[in-house]
Design a protein around this motif. Structure first.
Motif, PDB file in Angstrom:
ATOM      1  N   SER A  22      45.365  42.066  49.487  1.00  0.00           N
ATOM      2  CA  SER A  22      44.362  43.097  49.250  1.00  0.00           C
ATOM      3  C   SER A  22      43.832  43.014  47.822  1.00  0.00           C
ATOM      4  O   SER A  22      42.644  43.237  47.588  1.00  0.00           O
ATOM      5  N   THR A  23      44.696  42.661  46.876  1.00  0.00           N
ATOM      6  CA  THR A  23      44.230  42.550  45.493  1.00  0.00           C
ATOM      7  C   THR A  23      43.254  41.386  45.363  1.00  0.00           C
ATOM      8  O   THR A  23      42.221  41.486  44.705  1.00  0.00           O
ATOM      9  N   GLU A  61      41.463  40.197  47.730  1.00  0.00           N
ATOM     10  CA  GLU A  61      40.242  40.584  48.431  1.00  0.00           C
ATOM     11  C   GLU A  61      39.366  41.452  47.535  1.00  0.00           C
ATOM     12  O   GLU A  61      38.143  41.274  47.478  1.00  0.00           O
ATOM     13  N   ALA A  62      40.016  42.381  46.809  1.00  0.00           N
ATOM     14  CA  ALA A  62      39.252  43.252  45.922  1.00  0.00           C
ATOM     15  C   ALA A  62      38.542  42.429  44.857  1.00  0.00           C
ATOM     16  O   ALA A  62      37.360  42.636  44.581  1.00  0.00           O
ATOM     17  N   ALA A  63      39.269  41.454  44.287  1.00  0.00           N
ATOM     18  CA  ALA A  63      38.641  40.623  43.254  1.00  0.00           C
ATOM     19  C   ALA A  63      37.436  39.888  43.829  1.00  0.00           C
ATOM     20  O   ALA A  63      36.381  39.811  43.203  1.00  0.00           O
ATOM     21  N   LEU A  64      37.593  39.355  45.054  1.00  0.00           N
ATOM     22  CA  LEU A  64      36.471  38.649  45.674  1.00  0.00           C
ATOM     23  C   LEU A  64      35.315  39.607  45.941  1.00  0.00           C
ATOM     24  O   LEU A  64      34.151  39.264  45.756  1.00  0.00           O
ATOM     25  N   ALA A  65      35.661  40.822  46.359  1.00  0.00           N
ATOM     26  CA  ALA A  65      34.612  41.789  46.674  1.00  0.00           C
ATOM     27  C   ALA A  65      33.806  42.150  45.438  1.00  0.00           C
ATOM     28  O   ALA A  65      32.676  42.591  45.543  1.00  0.00           O
ATOM     29  N   PHE A  66      34.411  41.996  44.251  1.00  0.00           N
ATOM     30  CA  PHE A  66      33.657  42.281  43.033  1.00  0.00           C
ATOM     31  C   PHE A  66      33.031  41.032  42.449  1.00  0.00           C
ATOM     32  O   PHE A  66      32.607  41.021  41.311  1.00  0.00           O
ATOM     33  N   GLY A  67      33.012  39.962  43.240  1.00  0.00           N
ATOM     34  CA  GLY A  67      32.232  38.795  42.851  1.00  0.00           C
ATOM     35  C   GLY A  67      32.991  37.723  42.116  1.00  0.00           C
ATOM     36  O   GLY A  67      32.387  36.905  41.423  1.00  0.00           O
ATOM     37  N   ALA A  68      34.343  37.688  42.269  1.00  0.00           N
ATOM     38  CA  ALA A  68      35.094  36.642  41.585  1.00  0.00           C
ATOM     39  C   ALA A  68      34.911  35.306  42.298  1.00  0.00           C
ATOM     40  O   ALA A  68      34.844  35.256  43.519  1.00  0.00           O
ATOM     41  N   SER A  69      34.837  34.222  41.505  1.00  0.00           N
ATOM     42  CA  SER A  69      34.833  32.894  42.100  1.00  0.00           C
ATOM     43  C   SER A  69      36.278  32.452  42.243  1.00  0.00           C
ATOM     44  O   SER A  69      37.190  33.112  41.766  1.00  0.00           O
ATOM     45  N   GLN A  97      37.879  32.130  38.882  1.00  0.00           N
ATOM     46  CA  GLN A  97      38.145  33.438  38.259  1.00  0.00           C
ATOM     47  C   GLN A  97      39.296  34.142  38.958  1.00  0.00           C
ATOM     48  O   GLN A  97      40.119  34.800  38.325  1.00  0.00           O
ATOM     49  N   ARG A 156      27.925  35.935  44.999  1.00  0.00           N
ATOM     50  CA  ARG A 156      28.826  36.540  44.006  1.00  0.00           C
ATOM     51  C   ARG A 156      28.065  37.542  43.139  1.00  0.00           C
ATOM     52  O   ARG A 156      28.575  38.604  42.819  1.00  0.00           O
ATOM     53  N   PHE A 212      38.987  50.556  48.096  1.00  0.00           N
ATOM     54  CA  PHE A 212      39.941  50.149  49.134  1.00  0.00           C
ATOM     55  C   PHE A 212      40.974  51.239  49.400  1.00  0.00           C
ATOM     56  O   PHE A 212      41.303  52.025  48.520  1.00  0.00           O
TER      57      PHE A 212
END
Lengths: 608, 349
Positions: A510-511, A513-521, A524, B101, B112
């Motif tokens: 979930s963490t 996923e959250a990073a990806l949801a905020f646009g992490a490559s 990153q 992105r 979440f």
């Protein structure tokens, strides 16, 4: 059979009421088991309650009803008892022999009688008590199986003749050969080998003399010997001999000797009975008596390349391949064959890629020297002060005292400089472990195939005895520190890799996923989320790596690495217990100092 | 133009997804059959909806109904098997990873259920995470983060670690993180489900207040119909991966599309949901049954949009029915019978 109702996974089964379910489960004699189970559940079953079938025919009963655990336990108990009784056949004849001359064999008689007494008592006791145990436990185990079956309908239930057949098959495979083995003396190690040699030799002779029967072979060999003896007698009878004749005479003597050996082999062959063959093939070691020709005895050497030097390339070298003549008639087993092939392979690699290995050795040696100089030239008060400041900053007062007194121990016993040599080796090895282990760990965490490949390699690295790869390390990198560093890396890197991978894998989905949801490559995600969150785990890996590296110090002293380990190794050789203990304690103290300080740093990091 | 347009989205997990879709379309297979025949699991089944600017759209369903899966399509954390999703008119399926992105970091904020804060970063650095990913400098990051913290009334907590905060505060941080980059769209995946009821109610109110000021287009996921009714301008109800009904809370309560929805709304209090216009009886019908309205009496009056709560208030202390008036005309009548049936959700005779 009424068992069909019980099949079908998690489907509701029509066995809710106990009467129905016991009927389905037990199939035969359901009324008896129904009442037994009921009394068992109520706690009314007396401890002497016994299943007669379990007492008398436990193998059959348990197999028929599918209580396999009981089948194996009863089989094992009965076999142990019977094997004990079988000793009568083993020592009985020896005892009888000894009785032929009681006065001379008093000790033997006493010994055999005592052994047989013990074996017989234990055997009878095991048989009786074992059966009693099985009889008492049978219904209780059966009830446990019933409880399991109610949860999982695939558990063995009902009665089945097929299971009895399987049990009989197991018995036939296990019992006769085990009991037979118990009646036999241990086979002489060479006996089986000699047997194979006699058989092989006789086969060769058969083909040489062109006969098929051994009796024909013997007569053919006798004829041959007679001819040689006659010829020899003739020659010896004449007064003067020419050189040719003298040569012929010695040749005949050799042939006669040869013939005698061959004759012995044939005699041996005749003496090999079917029982001997059986004993060798089935009751001794695994029958890998195959003998093959050894690999070609090749050595590779790097020598100056005259042609190239003549053409003006000074210092040019080339690899030459030298083949030694094989030893006549030498055959080896598969183990030796493979081992020698590996030796040849190592020899080839060492000669062919000498440049690479030498360069690597040199890099290691140079970096070691630098680190060693850094440690040994820094005055000890500075290093002690640094260590104590670190301890004070990250750990408690207790640790400061511990660090101070440990380092004083090194100083007082004049082990400081030597300890610093060890430290240099550990530092270089640990640095390599980090630079290699971290990326591999990340790769392993991210890639399933990498994980699949790396995991077993790491397990081997962790468990293979370090002495066994010290030899190739020496072959490739010579002796002293450089191979020691590499051997240390092999031994110490697995926790670094594994705990890095573990730390990254432990980052919650979930963490990420959250990073990806905020646009992490992907990058990153690794640098800003996964690696920072894996830091505590990575630090734990680093700590373990350092501890393992320190514990390798002694082993690597075997190949000439200097440091505290060398004192231990020397003390081992000279049987100087005190020296070895003091140096060993010094290693332990160094390890504990590093461990405590790292733990302090780690806990200050993982306070998040 | 709608802010979010979801059009014919299917998500089937498994290797034979395409065959499975065809089979579901043509043969009308259910979940178990698809699992049996194709080893595939239906996550989302032909979902289509739009969300307008500033609207709060609730997706409601039990666990396993596919609502979380569906919402993850909107920022393409999950790729649809077929179907298109447009954000502000742009098809996100066609975006390059780089553009995607940027969209995630700048246009869409997500909250979440389990907060998913980064435990090794301070609250402020957590909130500034999306900005940091876009390369914003530390100074502006901190300013924006502190501003977002103020928005969620957590002023002064910027230097704490998430583990030092309570669950409710952590979720506020989660909300602040979603708001920090000032995105157009908020995706909220059961944000308050893990909190205890009192804090949940608090946060719901606070979020509603916030929402009125910020006017963010919001897709709000919940498994709690009460929450959906409180929060949502419109509600989409999901069952087994399918959206079975979309409408306002009143639509759903008064006209459930099927038994599944009806079951859901059975226990809901209708006092604040149902308006007079839904239960009132036409004047002619009333007159036909009870005789003409006697103008001599002082009838209580209400407007058609007044809820049942108001009607109950008016009806107590009088025997007379309530007249529903619109533009000076009496458009309907609510007797006590009608009102009680309306509260129960049954038809009056």
């Amino acid at each position: 059979m009424s068992t069909t109702a019980a099949l079908g996974g998690a489907e509701p089964r029509d066995v809710e009421s106990r009467d129905v379910s016991v009927t389905v489960f037990a199939d035969r004699n359901a009324a008896y088991y129904g009442s037994v189970f009921e009394r068992l559940q109520k706690g009314e079953l007396p401890f002497w309650h016994m299943n007669l079938a379990g007492l008398l025919i436990p193998w059959v009963w348990s197999a028929w009803r599918g209580v396999w655990l009981m089948f194996w336990v009863s089989l094992a108990l009965d076999m142990v008892g019977l094997v004990c009784l079988m000793q009568n056949f083993k020592y009985g004849p020896l005892l009888a022999d000894a009785h032929l001359d009681p006065s001379a064999n008093a000790i033997l008689i006493e010994r055999y009688t005592r052994w047989l007494g013990v074996y017989n008592n234990v055997g009878v006791a095991t048989l009786i008590l074992g059966r009693l145990l099985i009889g008492l436990q049978a219904n209780r185990w059966y009830f446990r199986q019933y409880s399991k079956w109610r949860i999982d309908g695939h558990t063995a239930h009902g009665v089945m003749a097929r299971r009895v057949a399987i049990a009989v098959l197991i018995l036939v495979l296990v019992a006769p050969i085990t009991l037979y083995r118990a009646t036999q003396q241990r086979i002489d190690e060479r006996a089986c080998f000699n047997q194979v040699r006699a058989i092989d030799g006789t086969q060769r002779l058969l083909s040489r003399y062109g006969v098929t029967e051994v009796s024909d072979l013997t007569s053919a060999m006798n004829d041959q010997r007679d001819r040689l003896v006659t010829e020899k007698a003739t020659l010896e009878a004449s007064a003067s001999l020419t050189d040719d004749q003298k040569g012929r005479l010695s040749e005949i003597r050799r042939e006669v000797r040869q013939l005698r050996r061959e004759n012995d082999a044939v005699e041996d062959f005749k003496a090999v009975s079917a029982k001997d063959r059986f004993d060798c093939l089935f009751i001794d070691d695994f029958p890998t008596l195959a003998r093959i020709d050894p690999p070609e005895d090749v050595t590779y050497r790097r020598v100056p390349d005259e042609d190239a030097i003549a053409q003006g390339r000074s210092g040019a070298t080339k690899v030459i391949r030298q083949v030694k003549d094989p030893v006549e008639g030498r055959t080896v087993n598969i183990f030796t064959y493979t081992a020698e092939s590996i030796d040849i392979g190592i020899n080839f690699l060492r000669a062919q890629y000498a440049g690479i290995f030498d360069a690597l050795t040199n890099v290691l040696r140079q970096s070691l020297i630098r680190v060693e100089v850094a440690f040994m030239l820094t005055p000890w008060p500075v290093l002690v002060g640094l260590a104590m400041i670190l301890a004070w900053a990250y750990c408690g007062t207790g640790t400061v005292v511990f660090v101070g007194s440990s380092l004083t121990f090194l100083a007082v016993f004049e082990l400081w400089q030597i300890a610093m040599q060890t430290m240099a080796l550990v530092v270089v090895a640990t640095a390599i472990c980090i630079f290699v282990g971290l990326p591999v760990g990340i790769w392993m965490a991210k890639n399933r195939i990498a994980n699949w490949v790396t995991e077993p390699i790491l397990d081997v690295m962790q468990t293979i005895p370090s002495l066994s790869y010290l030899v190739p390390a020496v072959a490739f990198f010579g002796i002293s520190q450089p191979p020691a560093v590499l051997a240390t890396v092999v031994f110490a890197i697995p926790p670094m890799v594994k705990l890095t991978a573990l730390g990254i894998r432990q980052v919650p989905q979930s963490t990420k996923e959250a990073a990806l949801a905020f646009g992490a490559s992907e990058r990153q995600l690794l640098t800003k989320v996964e690696l920072p969150m894996a830091v505590p785990s990575i630090m734990a890996g680093l700590n373990q790596t350092i501890m393992l590296a320190l514990s390798m110090a002694t082993i690597s002293a075997f190949i000439g690495a200097e440091g505290l380990g060398a004192i231990v190794t020397a003390a081992l050789g000279d049987a100087q217990a005190g020296k070895g203990l003091l140096a060993g304690i010094a290693i332990a103290l160094v390890a504990m100092v590093i461990d405590r300080i790292l733990k302090g740093i780690r806990s200050s990091l993982s306070r998040i | 133009m709608s802010v979010v347009e979801v059009d014919g989205v299917w998500k089937i997990f498994g290797d034979k997804a395409d065959e499975a879709i065809a089979a579901v379309r043509n043969e009308g297979l259910g979940k178990p059959e698809v699992l049996d025949r194709f080893g595939a699991i239906i996550g989302v089944k032909d979902a289509s909806f739009t969300v307008e600017e500033g609207e709060i759209f609730c997706l409601m369903g039990l666990s396993g109904s596919g609502k979380s899966t569906l919402v993850r399509h909107i920022n393409r954390l999950i790729e649809p098997t077929t179907g298109t999703i447009r954000i502000l008119g742009e098809d996100i399926g066609a975006m390059t990873p780089e553009v995607l992105r940027a969209l995630r970091a700048e246009k869409i904020g997500m909250v979440f259920q389990n907060m998913a804060l980064l435990p090794h970063r301070s609250v402020r650095d957590n909130i500034g995470f999306a900005l940091e990913l876009r390369g914003k400098d530390a100074y502006h990051r901190a300013q924006l983060a502190d501003h977002a913290l103020e928005t969620v009334s957590l002023h002064g907590y910027g230097d704490r670690l998430p583990s030092e905060l309570s669950g409710g505060m952590q979720q506020r941080v989660g909300l602040a993180r979603a708001l920090a980059a000032d995105p157009e769209i908020l995706l909220m995946d059961e944000p308050f489900s893990a909190l205890d009821p009192l804090i949940r109610r608090n946060l719901q109110d606070e979020f509603l207040g916030l929402s009125q000021n910020l006017r963010k287009t919001t897709i709000f996921i919940t498994h709690d119909l009460d929450e959906a009714i409180r929060m949502g301008d419109r509600i989409g109800i999901m069952n087994d991966g399918e959206i079975v009904q979309i409408g306002t809370a009143e639509d759903i309560v008064t006209a459930p599309a099927d038994d599944y929805v009806a079951d859901f709304v059975a226990g809901i209090s209708r006092l604040k949901l149902v308006s007079a216009s839904k239960i009132m009886v036409a004047v002619e019908n009333h007159v036909a049954r009870h005789g003409p309205i006697d103008d001599a009496h002082d009838y209580p009056t209400a407007r058609p949009e007044d809820d049942l709560d108001t009607l109950v208030e008016l009806s107590t202390g009088t025997e007379l029915p309530v007249l529903i008036r619109h533009d000076g005309n009496t458009v309907g009548i609510v007797t006590k019978d009608t009102l009680l049936h309306g509260l129960q959700g049954t038809e009056s005779q």
